[in-house]
Design a protein around this motif. Structure first.
Motif, PDB file in Angstrom:
ATOM      1  N   LEU A 191       9.923  11.149   8.290  1.00 40.00           N
ATOM      2  CA  LEU A 191       9.354   9.820   8.521  1.00 40.00           C
ATOM      3  C   LEU A 191      10.380   8.720   8.283  1.00 40.00           C
ATOM      4  O   LEU A 191      10.404   7.719   9.006  1.00 40.00           O
ATOM      5  N   VAL A 192      11.253   8.895   7.299  1.00 45.27           N
ATOM      6  CA  VAL A 192      12.322   7.921   7.074  1.00 45.27           C
ATOM      7  C   VAL A 192      13.216   7.874   8.315  1.00 45.27           C
ATOM      8  O   VAL A 192      13.593   6.792   8.784  1.00 45.27           O
ATOM      9  N   GLU A 193      13.532   9.044   8.885  1.00 44.39           N
ATOM     10  CA  GLU A 193      14.339   9.093  10.110  1.00 44.39           C
ATOM     11  C   GLU A 193      13.609   8.430  11.278  1.00 44.39           C
ATOM     12  O   GLU A 193      14.229   7.734  12.089  1.00 44.39           O
ATOM     13  N   MET A 238       0.862  -1.175   0.000  1.00 46.07           N
ATOM     14  CA  MET A 238       0.000   0.000   0.000  1.00 46.07           C
ATOM     15  C   MET A 238       0.901   1.229   0.000  1.00 46.07           C
ATOM     16  O   MET A 238       1.784   1.344   0.847  1.00 46.07           O
ATOM     17  N   ALA A 239       0.704   2.122  -0.965  1.00 46.80           N
ATOM     18  CA  ALA A 239       1.499   3.343  -1.068  1.00 46.80           C
ATOM     19  C   ALA A 239       0.684   4.518  -0.550  1.00 46.80           C
ATOM     20  O   ALA A 239      -0.428   4.751  -1.017  1.00 46.80           O
ATOM     21  N   TYR A 285      10.143   1.862   1.526  1.00 46.59           N
ATOM     22  CA  TYR A 285       9.373   0.632   1.690  1.00 46.59           C
ATOM     23  C   TYR A 285       9.750  -0.020   3.011  1.00 46.59           C
ATOM     24  O   TYR A 285      10.928  -0.054   3.380  1.00 46.59           O
ATOM     25  N   PHE A 286       8.741  -0.564   3.710  1.00 43.56           N
ATOM     26  CA  PHE A 286       8.978  -1.230   4.979  1.00 43.56           C
ATOM     27  C   PHE A 286       7.784  -2.127   5.265  1.00 43.56           C
ATOM     28  O   PHE A 286       6.782  -2.091   4.549  1.00 43.56           O
ATOM     29  N   LEU A 311       5.796   4.718   1.746  1.00 45.08           N
ATOM     30  CA  LEU A 311       5.514   6.147   1.890  1.00 45.08           C
ATOM     31  C   LEU A 311       6.172   6.809   0.697  1.00 45.08           C
ATOM     32  O   LEU A 311       7.371   6.636   0.465  1.00 45.08           O
ATOM     33  N   ILE A 312       5.387   7.542  -0.081  1.00 39.44           N
ATOM     34  CA  ILE A 312       5.876   8.127  -1.329  1.00 39.44           C
ATOM     35  C   ILE A 312       5.672   9.636  -1.302  1.00 39.44           C
ATOM     36  O   ILE A 312       4.609  10.119  -0.921  1.00 39.44           O
ATOM     37  N   ALA A 313       6.713  10.349  -1.683  1.00 33.75           N
ATOM     38  CA  ALA A 313       6.653  11.814  -1.679  1.00 33.75           C
ATOM     39  C   ALA A 313       6.046  12.375  -2.958  1.00 33.75           C
ATOM     40  O   ALA A 313       5.846  13.581  -3.059  1.00 33.75           O
ATOM     41  N   ASP A 314       5.752  11.523  -3.933  1.00 29.12           N
ATOM     42  CA  ASP A 314       5.068  11.993  -5.141  1.00 29.12           C
ATOM     43  C   ASP A 314       3.657  12.447  -4.761  1.00 29.12           C
ATOM     44  O   ASP A 314       3.021  11.844  -3.893  1.00 29.12           O
TER      45      ASP A 314
END
Length: 165
Positions: A120-122, A108-109, A140-141, A151-154
């Motif tokens: 969020l990556v941190e 799920m994106a 991806y996780f 989680l996508i920044a697009d």
């Protein structure tokens, strides 16, 4: 491993596009209003709440009994833009670990603001969550129960710089 004919696969995509993809001005309006919620399974309600609310920043909006399975919880997180991510737990029912199946959920994106994406990556790293960054805009996780999340920044409606909506 089977050999794939990449040219033939691209020709098949081109054929399907030609047959079914209408230019945006010619497409009919969708019969849907939007995605009400996507429901996943949780083996531990509180652990799921701590992960999605505390690590990812998706506020818990409701926690009710599942109407279809007495004793089971149905709970919801706000993922923005009027969309919800929902979970069920099934106490006493051994649902087993996540397994990829044909026709099942691959991942799920969820679109996040580019400025929040890096934070969020941190946070994932700080929480000890194994993750993989791809193309500088996707991470991806797996959630605590093994569901694959991106989680996508697009922006919504865009993918790899292409408008998909």
């Amino acid at each position: 491993m089977s050999t794939r004919d990449l040219d033939a696969l691209e020709q098949e995509r081109a054929r399907i596009r030609e047959a079914h993809l209408k230019p945006s001005g010619e497409r009919p309006a969708s019969t849907a209003r939007g995605l009400h919620h996507t429901a996943l399974i949780s083996s531990d309600v509180e652990r799921t709440v701590r992960f999605y609310q505390d690590v990812l920043g998706f506020p818990l909006t409701e926690l009710i009994e599942n109407r279809d399975y007495p004793g089971s919880s149905h709970f919801f997180f706000d993922i923005g833009n009027g969309n919800l991510l929902a979970f069920f737990d099934f106490p006493g029912l051994d649902v087993g670990p996540y397994a990829e199946v044909l026709g099942g959920l691959h991942h799920m994106a969820i679109s996040v603001d580019p400025e929040r994406w890096a934070t969020l990556v941190e946070r994932l790293a700080g929480a000890g969550v194994e993750h993989e960054v791809h193309s500088g805009v996707s991470v991806y996780f797996r959630d605590p129960d093994g569901a694959r999340i991106e989680l996508i920044a697009d922006p919504l409606g865009e993918m790899y710089g292409h408008h998909v909506l």
